[in-house]
Scaffold this motif. Sequence first.
Motif: not given
Length: 276
Positions: A202, A205-206, A238, A240, A243
């Motif tokens: 996270r 990605l964020q 991309a 979650l 990932a």
Amino acid sequence: MLTLFRLVSGWPLALLHGVGGLLGWLTWLASPTYRRRFAENAAQAGYPFATVRPAVAHAGRMAAETPRLWFGPTVPMQWQGTESVDAAYAARKGVVFLTPHMGCFEITAQGLAARYGPDYGPITVLYRPARQAALAPVIETARRREGLETAPTTLAGVRQMIKALRAGRAVGLLPDQVPPDGMGQWVPFFGKPAYTMTLAARLVLQTGATPMLVWGERLPRGQGFRLRFEPLSEPLSADLDTAVAQINREMERLIRQCPQQYLWGYGRYKTPRPEK
């Protein structure tokens, strides 16, 4: 407890590793539960006990070296793969350092703080507050150093890490640490479902930060440590769920570089505890 840590911190690293190796074996001999979990976790990864036998002593060395790392003189450090680290910091998009329970993970944060802190700001490290009341002031004092900040495993801690990344700084965490219930998902780890934190994925990605693998190899005869860095073997997905599984595979890959220094006795496959 703090007085004891400060006293031991002056011992030579070779002596601490010698004592720690002995303590590691004593712990292994004294605890049938620990021995069983150690053997089962190693077997799950495909390793017979004979292959990972040195990890028994390394677990004790990790504990014994801690006072020296927290309160003693600086220990020797070698660096490997810093080109990718230099590039990640220079991009000013933030860096997420990921390391398994292998070797000396305390030294990686200290080394990064000392080398990159003056130019790029402090590294923020995720930590779980000590359950033993006597250890809490020790840890708080030890980790209060220039270039190093800590973030608790709470929502406030997560916000602190996101803020640091968006400011172009670095954070560090152990993605193979079992998170509290509700903060992870069941993902294969060496072929067996393990409750795995989603936070590492996270954060990347964020914020668009660069993920970077690192572990601190413990050198023989008290010679110090080698900090080994490398990028992920492929870009982080991309998605979650994908990932999170990908990061587990990257942890497996690092562990296979040196299974003799992994904490096979760690309860990686335990059921997560409820968050209080």
